[in-house]
Write a protein that holds these residues in place. Structure first.
Motif, PDB file in Angstrom:
ATOM      1  N   THR A 154      25.932 -10.445  87.364  1.00  0.00           N
ATOM      2  CA  THR A 154      25.821 -11.472  86.414  1.00  0.00           C
ATOM      3  C   THR A 154      25.646  -9.942  85.077  1.00  0.00           C
ATOM      4  O   THR A 154      25.230 -10.040  84.030  1.00  0.00           O
ATOM      5  N   GLU A 155      26.048  -9.175  85.247  1.00  0.00           N
ATOM      6  CA  GLU A 155      26.427  -7.917  84.237  1.00  0.00           C
ATOM      7  C   GLU A 155      26.852  -8.059  82.933  1.00  0.00           C
ATOM      8  O   GLU A 155      26.869  -8.176  81.526  1.00  0.00           O
ATOM      9  N   ALA A 156      28.056  -8.879  83.334  1.00  0.00           N
ATOM     10  CA  ALA A 156      29.100  -8.860  81.727  1.00  0.00           C
ATOM     11  C   ALA A 156      28.091  -9.862  81.539  1.00  0.00           C
ATOM     12  O   ALA A 156      27.771  -9.776  79.734  1.00  0.00           O
ATOM     13  N   PHE A 157      27.525 -10.512  81.530  1.00  0.00           N
ATOM     14  CA  PHE A 157      26.619 -11.944  81.106  1.00  0.00           C
ATOM     15  C   PHE A 157      25.770 -10.945  80.308  1.00  0.00           C
ATOM     16  O   PHE A 157      25.561 -11.184  79.164  1.00  0.00           O
ATOM     17  N   ALA A 158      25.435 -10.587  81.024  1.00  0.00           N
ATOM     18  CA  ALA A 158      23.727  -9.202  80.543  1.00  0.00           C
ATOM     19  C   ALA A 158      23.876  -8.612  79.466  1.00  0.00           C
ATOM     20  O   ALA A 158      23.306  -8.473  78.773  1.00  0.00           O
ATOM     21  N   HIS A 159      25.796  -7.910  79.674  1.00  0.00           N
ATOM     22  CA  HIS A 159      25.793  -6.671  78.638  1.00  0.00           C
ATOM     23  C   HIS A 159      26.100  -7.577  78.284  1.00  0.00           C
ATOM     24  O   HIS A 159      26.137  -6.954  76.314  1.00  0.00           O
ATOM     25  N   GLN A 160      26.580  -8.707  77.749  1.00  0.00           N
ATOM     26  CA  GLN A 160      27.487  -9.498  76.052  1.00  0.00           C
ATOM     27  C   GLN A 160      26.094 -10.225  75.595  1.00  0.00           C
ATOM     28  O   GLN A 160      25.750 -10.010  74.409  1.00  0.00           O
ATOM     29  N   TYR A 161      25.370 -10.464  76.418  1.00  0.00           N
ATOM     30  CA  TYR A 161      23.447 -11.419  75.457  1.00  0.00           C
ATOM     31  C   TYR A 161      23.034 -10.500  74.328  1.00  0.00           C
ATOM     32  O   TYR A 161      22.799 -10.963  73.617  1.00  0.00           O
ATOM     33  N   GLY A 162      23.176  -9.099  75.269  1.00  0.00           N
ATOM     34  CA  GLY A 162      22.981  -8.204  74.849  1.00  0.00           C
ATOM     35  C   GLY A 162      23.525  -7.463  73.377  1.00  0.00           C
ATOM     36  O   GLY A 162      22.739  -7.000  72.017  1.00  0.00           O
ATOM     37  N   LEU A 163      24.812  -7.954  73.196  1.00  0.00           N
ATOM     38  CA  LEU A 163      25.459  -7.987  71.998  1.00  0.00           C
ATOM     39  C   LEU A 163      24.846  -8.908  71.300  1.00  0.00           C
ATOM     40  O   LEU A 163      25.917  -9.283  70.305  1.00  0.00           O
ATOM     41  N   GLY A 164      24.580 -10.081  71.426  1.00  0.00           N
ATOM     42  CA  GLY A 164      24.179 -11.113  70.904  1.00  0.00           C
ATOM     43  C   GLY A 164      25.956 -12.750  70.606  1.00  0.00           C
ATOM     44  O   GLY A 164      25.710 -12.979  70.201  1.00  0.00           O
TER      45      GLY A 164
END
Length: 238
Positions: A154-164
């Motif tokens: 889930t790293e890609a999700f977490a990174h993008q979610y943090g960017l909104g």
């Protein structure tokens, strides 16, 4: 309710930084279960820079919930898992020098290899899970290996979610829907945190378990370990 398995690697990192036994890894494992975690995860690596192989053995008598051992199925790791007989083994294709997990399995390219390993663990009554990216072809390949579950990376999700970018969840939702249709259990982990876990859980049908370490231990520095475990459980309820 989605189960919370607490990865205690970072506790071992802190202990090893000074030698001795502070903080006490076994006590932390006992405590997180007492605070409400439904599992304990460790990820021993060949250099034993955090979790030591002896830790895995010592935890057998401490973990009374679900015991999950993650790692690359090299010979020493396989022997350790077969000795400890945890509830679940999660297969992760880590390079020896990897700082942390950074990719899922190519379940098409490594299908025969994974089949052989999974068969051996299942023959010993150990549930298997494969660390994978949210790619439909990879999920289909995982089914062919005979694994019981997949763990979505889930790293890609977490990174993008943090960017909104909330649309970053879409590949994971589609992967989960396919996994459900194929009869694969679904776990998830890597960079999930109190900030994103509720949104992730709400959008992943059939999510059985999350394994959380770095964020949870970091959050516990500010909020306290018992409080953080309770907060995760609140967000993981149906």
């Amino acid at each position: 309710m989605t189960k919370l398995s607490v990865n205690i690697n970072k506790i071992a990192t802190l202990r090893n930084a000074r030698g001795g036994n502070v903080p006490d890894l076994l006590k932390v494992a006992a405590d997180v279960q007492r605070f409400g975690a439904q599992g304990v995860t460790i990820h021993p690596r060949p250099d034993e820079r955090h979790i030591r192989y002896q830790d895995a053995r010592d935890l057998i008598d401490v973990v009374y919930t679900e015991y999950n051992i993650e790692g690359n199925p090299m010979d020493d790791f396989m022997n350790l898992v077969l000795e400890c007989k945890p509830t679940q083994v999660t297969l992760v294709p880590d390079a020896v020098d990897a700082i942390t997990s950074n990719a899922g399995w190519d379940t098409v390219k490594h299908q025969a290899y994974l089949k052989e390993i999974i068969t051996e663990f299942q023959r010993n009554n150990i549930r298997t899970s494969i660390f994978v990216d949210p790619v439909l072809e990879i999920i289909e390949g995982a089914k062919v290996t005979g694994t019981d579950r997949i763990e979505l990376y889930t790293e890609a999700f977490a990174h993008q979610y943090g960017l909104g970018n909330h649309k970053a969840i879409e590949p994971y939702t589609k992967a989960a829907e396919l996994a459900n249709s194929l009869g694969l259990g679904i776990n998830a982990g890597h960079d999930l945190s109190l900030d994103n876990i509720e949104f992730f859980k709400q959008n992943i049908p059939g999510l059985l378990e999350v394994s959380i370490g770095h964020a949870l231990i970091s959050e516990a520095i500010y909020l306290g370990l018992e409080n953080v475990v309770c907060l995760y459980n609140q967000k993981l309820r149906d």
